[in-house]
Design an enzyme around this catalytic site. Structure first.
Site: not given
Ligand SMILES: Nc1ncnc2c1ncn2[C@@H]1O[C@H](COP(=O)(O)OP(=O)(O)OP(=O)(O)O)[C@@H](O)[C@H]1O
Ligand SMILES: O=C(O)[C@H](O)COP(=O)(O)O
Length: 400
Positions: A34, A199, A357, A381
């Site tokens: 990232r 998640k 990620g 997400g």
């Protein structure tokens, strides 16, 4: 959306909202993808003589400083990648931030401490978020949104701040949107979506929408257990979102009605304990059928039969979108499922997009060549919600 080319940045203080939310082992960055992804935007601003202020969240601290979530390691790595000194402010809008920013010469870069050390960043209260955005706005003249991984968050630095400063999208956001847009417009079928990760509550909602768009949905990782439970199986101590069981049942029924193939694990690797990710001590997992998970065990990866099944399901795909590791890939005993799915994507003639990620980090950490995939998105997400067709606060705020 305006781009950096539409801004006159020379001599200006430019606030870059990046996503430097990288995986850490203590203070060691285990995957800097990232940071590398946003570095070209920062380098461009440096080259054009801007005073660059980089800000990001890292992890989910609770609105107060927590050294375990400091951005200091990310700031140091950004300096290495840019090949220049990067100043670091030990707070976000306080004395340190103000003096570090005041000390920036044209072409210099500073990183602020974790935005989420301030409760205003993630507050649901518009006024509280707005007040924090006002403090951030006082630090800068211009805003560049380039934290694609966080554009689905209605947070102060993502949503409120660009409304207070002249703004543009950075090159990373522009590139991400260009690829993901293709998946919403002219997707080559069969369109296969593989979902995993931890998640769970974020991603279950996404499935609701994907049932309308995908031809096949493969579910692994921590996501799978709520579905297995919905099918009437016991899942032991596996990750479970009990309150979502009725929704999962509804998704399964709707998928069937629409002719969408919904594929769940047929076997899983289980253990009585979550593995030690630091020592990576052998975990000696057992393999059980997905409908026979013992009450005292948790599922931590998809099993060998599921790996074969999922590989077969992507082999004839036209497009594959994959988000979320299939297991706890950080431990070698539970990396096999994620590895198998990554390999299946590479073996398939499909256009492949890996989002997230952790998924992107997994692909690199497991030794795959990231350039062999069609696109590796920095957003997990964020990419899912984009594909859902949702209005993303961080993109909407850049639009006007
Ligand atoms: N069965 C499981 N039980 C518990 N955790 C799991 C399981 N399978 C995968 N995980 C964990 O899921 C984590 C990644 O999930 P996450 O949803 O954050 O992925 P991502 O979408 O790639 O990343 P992001 O959304 O943060 O960009 C990994 O740390 C992995 O260990
Ligand atoms: O890792 C991500 O998906 C982004 O950095 C957003 O993080 P969050 O899910 O904690 O908002």
């Amino acid at each position: 959306m305006k781009t950096i080319d539409d801004l006159q940045v020379a001599g200006q203080r430019v606030f870059v909202r990046a996503d430097l939310n990288v995986p850490l082992d203590g203070t060691a960055i285990t995957d800097d993808g990232r940071i590398r992804a946003v570095a070209p935007t920062i380098a461009k601003l440096v080259e054009r003589g801007a005073k660059v202020i980089v800000a990001s969240h890292l992890g989910r601290p609770k609105g107060a400083p927590d050294p375990a979530f400091s951005l200091a390691p990310a700031a140091a790595r950004l300096g290495d990648i840019l090949g220049q000194d990067v100043a670091f402010a030990t707070d976000t809008v306080g004395e340190s931030a103000r003096s570090v920013v005041a000390g920036l010469a044209d072409g210099q870069v500073a990183v602020l401490e974790n935005l989420r050390f301030n409760a205003g960043e993630t507050s649901k209260d518009d006024a509280e978020r707005g007040a924090f955005a006002d403090q951030l706005a006082a630090l800068a003249d211009l805003y560049v949104g380039d934290g694609f991984g966080a554009v689905h968050r209605k947070h102060a630095s993502v949503f409120d701040l660009p409304q207070r400063l002249p703004h543009a999208a950075g090159d990373l956001i522009a590139a991400e949107v260009a690829v993901l847009k293709k998946l919403t417009e002219d997707v080559k079928r069969p369109y296969v979506v593989a979902l995993g990760g931890a998640k769970v509550s974020d991603k279950l909602a996404v499935i609701d929408q994907l049932i309308e768009k995908a031809d096949r949905i493969l579910v692994g990782g921590g996501m799978a257990y709520t579905f297995l439970k919905a099918k009437g199986h016991e899942v032991g101590i596996s990750l479970l979102q009990e309150d979502q069981v009725p929704a999962c049942l509804e998704y399964l029924a709707r998928a069937e009605k629409r002719g969408v193939e919904f594929v769940l694990p047929v076997d899983v690797l289980v253990s009585a304990e979550f593995p030690d990710l630091k020592t990576k001590a052998p975990a000696n997992p057992g393999t059980v059928a997905a409908d026979a998970i013992p009450a005292d065990k948790e599922g931590l990866d998809i099993g060998p039969k599921t790996r074969e099944l999922y590989a077969a399901k992507v082999a004839d795909a036209g497009t594959v979108f994959w988000n979320g590791p299939m297991g706890v890939f950080e431990h070698p005993d539970y990396a096999g499922g994620t590895k198998a799915v990554a390999q299946a994507l590479l073996d398939s003639p499909a256009f492949t997009v890996v989002g997230g990620g952790d998924s992107a980090a997994a692909v690199r950490l497991l030794g795959f060549d990231e350039t062999a995939f069609g696109h590796i998105s920095t957003g997990g997400g964020a990419s899912l919600e984009y594909l859902e067709g949702k209005t993303l606060p961080g993109l909407a705020a850049l639009e006007d």
